[in-house]
Design an enzyme around this catalytic site. Structure first.
Site, PDB file in Angstrom:
ATOM      1  N   LYS A   1       0.839  -1.201   0.000  1.00 15.74           N
ATOM      2  CA  LYS A   1       0.000   0.000   0.000  1.00 15.74           C
ATOM      3  C   LYS A   1       0.876   1.255   0.000  1.00 15.74           C
ATOM      4  O   LYS A   1       0.668   2.174  -0.782  1.00 15.74           O
ATOM      5  CB  LYS A   1      -0.877  -0.036   1.263  1.00 15.74           C
ATOM      6  CG  LYS A   1      -1.768   1.151   1.447  1.00 15.74           C
ATOM      7  CD  LYS A   1      -2.557   1.021   2.743  1.00 15.74           C
ATOM      8  CE  LYS A   1      -3.124   2.358   3.160  1.00 15.74           C
ATOM      9  NZ  LYS A   1      -3.655   2.331   4.517  1.00 15.74           N
ATOM     10  N   ARG A   2       1.903   1.250   0.868  1.00 13.77           N
ATOM     11  CA  ARG A   2       2.740   2.440   1.002  1.00 13.77           C
ATOM     12  C   ARG A   2       3.564   2.703  -0.253  1.00 13.77           C
ATOM     13  O   ARG A   2       3.667   3.832  -0.721  1.00 13.77           O
ATOM     14  CB  ARG A   2       3.672   2.293   2.211  1.00 13.77           C
ATOM     15  CG  ARG A   2       4.447   3.561   2.556  1.00 13.77           C
ATOM     16  CD  ARG A   2       5.222   3.424   3.849  1.00 13.77           C
ATOM     17  NE  ARG A   2       6.222   2.376   3.803  1.00 13.77           N
ATOM     18  CZ  ARG A   2       7.420   2.507   3.252  1.00 13.77           C
ATOM     19  NH1 ARG A   2       7.775   3.642   2.682  1.00 13.77           N
ATOM     20  NH2 ARG A   2       8.268   1.511   3.269  1.00 13.77           N
TER      21      ARG A   2
ATOM     22  N   TYR B   1      -2.748 -23.769   9.058  1.00 14.69           N
ATOM     23  CA  TYR B   1      -2.361 -23.461   7.674  1.00 14.69           C
ATOM     24  C   TYR B   1      -3.586 -23.030   6.864  1.00 14.69           C
ATOM     25  O   TYR B   1      -3.599 -21.947   6.278  1.00 14.69           O
ATOM     26  CB  TYR B   1      -1.719 -24.703   7.068  1.00 14.69           C
ATOM     27  CG  TYR B   1      -1.170 -24.533   5.674  1.00 14.69           C
ATOM     28  CD1 TYR B   1      -0.008 -23.798   5.441  1.00 14.69           C
ATOM     29  CD2 TYR B   1      -1.798 -25.132   4.577  1.00 14.69           C
ATOM     30  CE1 TYR B   1       0.508 -23.674   4.150  1.00 14.69           C
ATOM     31  CE2 TYR B   1      -1.282 -25.006   3.290  1.00 14.69           C
ATOM     32  CZ  TYR B   1      -0.132 -24.280   3.085  1.00 14.69           C
ATOM     33  OH  TYR B   1       0.373 -24.155   1.816  1.00 14.69           O
TER      34      TYR B   1
HETATM   35  P1  NAD Z   1       8.813 -24.010   1.499  1.00 12.65           P
HETATM   36  O1  NAD Z   1       8.590 -24.408   2.897  1.00 12.65           O
HETATM   37  O2  NAD Z   1       9.902 -24.684   0.732  1.00 12.65           O
HETATM   38  O3  NAD Z   1       9.050 -22.450   1.373  1.00 12.65           O
HETATM   39  C1  NAD Z   1       8.562 -21.517   2.282  1.00 12.65           C
HETATM   40  C2  NAD Z   1       9.657 -20.497   2.528  1.00 12.65           C
HETATM   41  O4  NAD Z   1       9.162 -19.483   3.414  1.00 12.65           O
HETATM   42  C3  NAD Z   1      10.885 -21.101   3.223  1.00 12.65           C
HETATM   43  O5  NAD Z   1      12.054 -20.648   2.592  1.00 12.65           O
HETATM   44  C4  NAD Z   1      10.779 -20.596   4.654  1.00 12.65           C
HETATM   45  O6  NAD Z   1      12.027 -20.523   5.288  1.00 12.65           O
HETATM   46  C5  NAD Z   1      10.126 -19.246   4.435  1.00 12.65           C
HETATM   47  N1  NAD Z   1       9.407 -18.742   5.613  1.00 12.65           N
HETATM   48  C6  NAD Z   1       8.536 -19.417   6.407  1.00 12.65           C
HETATM   49  N2  NAD Z   1       8.070 -18.610   7.379  1.00 12.65           N
HETATM   50  C7  NAD Z   1       8.654 -17.391   7.190  1.00 12.65           C
HETATM   51  C8  NAD Z   1       8.581 -16.154   7.875  1.00 12.65           C
HETATM   52  N3  NAD Z   1       7.815 -15.997   8.953  1.00 12.65           N
HETATM   53  N4  NAD Z   1       9.326 -15.125   7.407  1.00 12.65           N
HETATM   54  C9  NAD Z   1      10.130 -15.267   6.331  1.00 12.65           C
HETATM   55  N5  NAD Z   1      10.243 -16.425   5.644  1.00 12.65           N
HETATM   56  C10 NAD Z   1       9.511 -17.474   6.076  1.00 12.65           C
HETATM   57  O7  NAD Z   1       7.409 -24.221   0.756  1.00 12.65           O
HETATM   58  P2  NAD Z   1       7.022 -24.059  -0.768  1.00 12.65           P
HETATM   59  O8  NAD Z   1       6.467 -25.350  -1.231  1.00 12.65           O
HETATM   60  O9  NAD Z   1       8.109 -23.421  -1.549  1.00 12.65           O
HETATM   61  O10 NAD Z   1       5.788 -23.055  -0.649  1.00 12.65           O
HETATM   62  C11 NAD Z   1       5.902 -21.680  -0.936  1.00 12.65           C
HETATM   63  C12 NAD Z   1       4.546 -21.022  -0.818  1.00 12.65           C
HETATM   64  O11 NAD Z   1       3.616 -21.615  -1.716  1.00 12.65           O
HETATM   65  C13 NAD Z   1       3.925 -21.138   0.576  1.00 12.65           C
HETATM   66  O12 NAD Z   1       3.272 -19.926   0.894  1.00 12.65           O
HETATM   67  C14 NAD Z   1       2.924 -22.242   0.418  1.00 12.65           C
HETATM   68  O13 NAD Z   1       1.867 -22.126   1.319  1.00 12.65           O
HETATM   69  C15 NAD Z   1       2.472 -22.054  -1.019  1.00 12.65           C
HETATM   70  N6  NAD Z   1       1.943 -23.306  -1.576  1.00 12.65           N
HETATM   71  C16 NAD Z   1       2.795 -24.322  -1.882  1.00 12.65           C
HETATM   72  C17 NAD Z   1       2.262 -25.510  -2.371  1.00 12.65           C
HETATM   73  C18 NAD Z   1       3.133 -26.678  -2.753  1.00 12.65           C
HETATM   74  O14 NAD Z   1       2.604 -27.727  -3.090  1.00 12.65           O
HETATM   75  N7  NAD Z   1       4.436 -26.599  -2.757  1.00 12.65           N
HETATM   76  C19 NAD Z   1       0.879 -25.648  -2.527  1.00 12.65           C
HETATM   77  C20 NAD Z   1       0.068 -24.586  -2.157  1.00 12.65           C
HETATM   78  C21 NAD Z   1       0.600 -23.407  -1.705  1.00 12.65           C
END
Ligand code: NAD
Ligand code: UDP
Length: 311
Positions: free
Chosen positions: A104-105, A144
């Protein structure tokens, strides 16, 4: 050249996104707290002067200038997101508030990585975006599911109330290189087990279904979505509609790895969805005829090659 912030950029999907955005000539700021991400996922990008890696937790405010924000930070594997459920909720909810406030900012466009989990254990099949879902608000997956549902609500309300330019994608099960060997999700578990000739752990009777998308197909869709007209905000399902049950997946992986592994049945986790398959008509319509290009066998071969190197 655009300046693009990727939260969760050192994770599985985030690292592929950072790489692709840099290859297209953008400047990328990757923010990660390394909970489930790893420096090794982005180490090959560190020499690029247009890549910046910042250790930061998005539950805390973050100030930077950017044209676009991809909000991916959040553990995605049930094992990891249930490790500290309160933290998972904070990441989804407070993280969304912080990133939306930033957008937003600085007047940046912001894309939210939402999930097929917002549909819970769906009684509409395949799932369309108009389906509201069937989520247990107090179950072990709710940190989640409900966190991501609340994030969608925050996104839509920042858009309506503050004109923030938003995009919401609902990502279905995605796999590929750079998943952690101990990620806990089914594809990495089965491949690691098969390569080590250990028992393949099927939870429940293995008849539950998922539809698996190879990571490159997702990255293409994310970028196309970000580049759509400002009117297009989603939510849009992004996934591969080919549906398999876990027994079929195990057979495929055993045969592709030439493994001696046997099946071992284990208890089905609480609230494990019985079926999941995306309806991707909206994505095709809005994203220039986007559709997945990699079938399960092709994607598994690439992922197996990766795990052979890592193990
Ligand atoms: P992942 O766990 O490999 O990646 C998530 C990343 O976010 C990691 O690098 C983790 O260290 C970082 N992270 C977590 N909490 C954090 C915080 N508070 N501050 C900063 N960084 C933080 O998972 P992914 O499979 O790469 O998923 C990435 C995104 O896609 C997620 O939001 C997930 O919900 C979404 N997603 C993934 C899938 C899938 O099948 N892989 C399906 C649906 C949604
Ligand atoms: N699963 C399994 N064995 C494993 C890991 C997962 O049978 O070692 C099952 C799990 O119960 C679920 C499906 O595989 O039904 C997909 O699980 P994953 O954790 O990959 O994703 P999600 O349940 O979040 O879709």
């Amino acid at each position: 050249m655009k300046k693009i912030l990727v939260t969760g950029g050192a994770g599985f999907i985030g690292s592929h996104l950072c790489e692709r955005l840099l290859n297209e000539g953008n400047e990328v700021i990757c923010v990660d707290n390394f909970f489930t991400g790893a420096k090794s996922n982005v180490v090959h990008l560190l020499d690029n002067p247009y890549f910046e890696l910042i250790r930061h937790d998005i539950t805390m405010p973050f100030y930077v200038e950017a044209d676009e924000i991809y909000n991916l930070a959040c553990p995605a594997s049930p094992v990891h997101y249930q490790f500290n459920p309160i933290k998972t909720i904070k990441t989804s909810v407070m993280g969304a508030v912080n990133m939306l406030g930033l957008a937003k900012r600085i007047k940046a466009k912001i894309l939210q990585a939402s999930t097929s989990e917002v549909y819970g254990d769906p009684d509409v099949h395949p799932q369309t975006e108009s389906y509201w879902g069937n989520v247990n608000p107090i179950g072990s997956r709710s940190c989640y599911d409900e966190g991501k549902r609340c994030a969608e609500s925050l996104f839509i309300n920042y858009h309506k109330q503050n004109n923030v330019k938003i995009k919401i994608v609902r990502i279905f099960n995605t796999y590929g290189p750079r998943m952690l060997p101990n990620d806990g999700r089914v594809i990495s578990n089965f491949i690691v087990q098969a390569l080590q000739n250990k028992p393949i752990t099927i939870y429940g009777d293995g008849k539950q279904t998922r539809s698996f998308q190879y990571v490159d197909d997702l990255i293409e869709a994310l970028i196309r979505m970000m580049n759509t007209d400002n009117k297009i905000i989603g939510p849009v399902n992004i996934g591969n509609p080919e549906e398999f049950n876990m027994l079929e997946l195990a057979d495929k992986i055993i045969s592709l790895t030439d493994s001696k592994s046997k099946i071992e049945y284990q208890e089905l986790p609480e609230d494990d969805p019985i079926q999941r398959k995306p309806d991707i008509s909206l994505a095709k319509e809005l994203l220039n005829n986007w559709e997945p290009k990699t079938n399960l066998t092709q994607g598994l071969v690439k992922t197996i090659d990766y795990f052979k190197k890592v193990l």
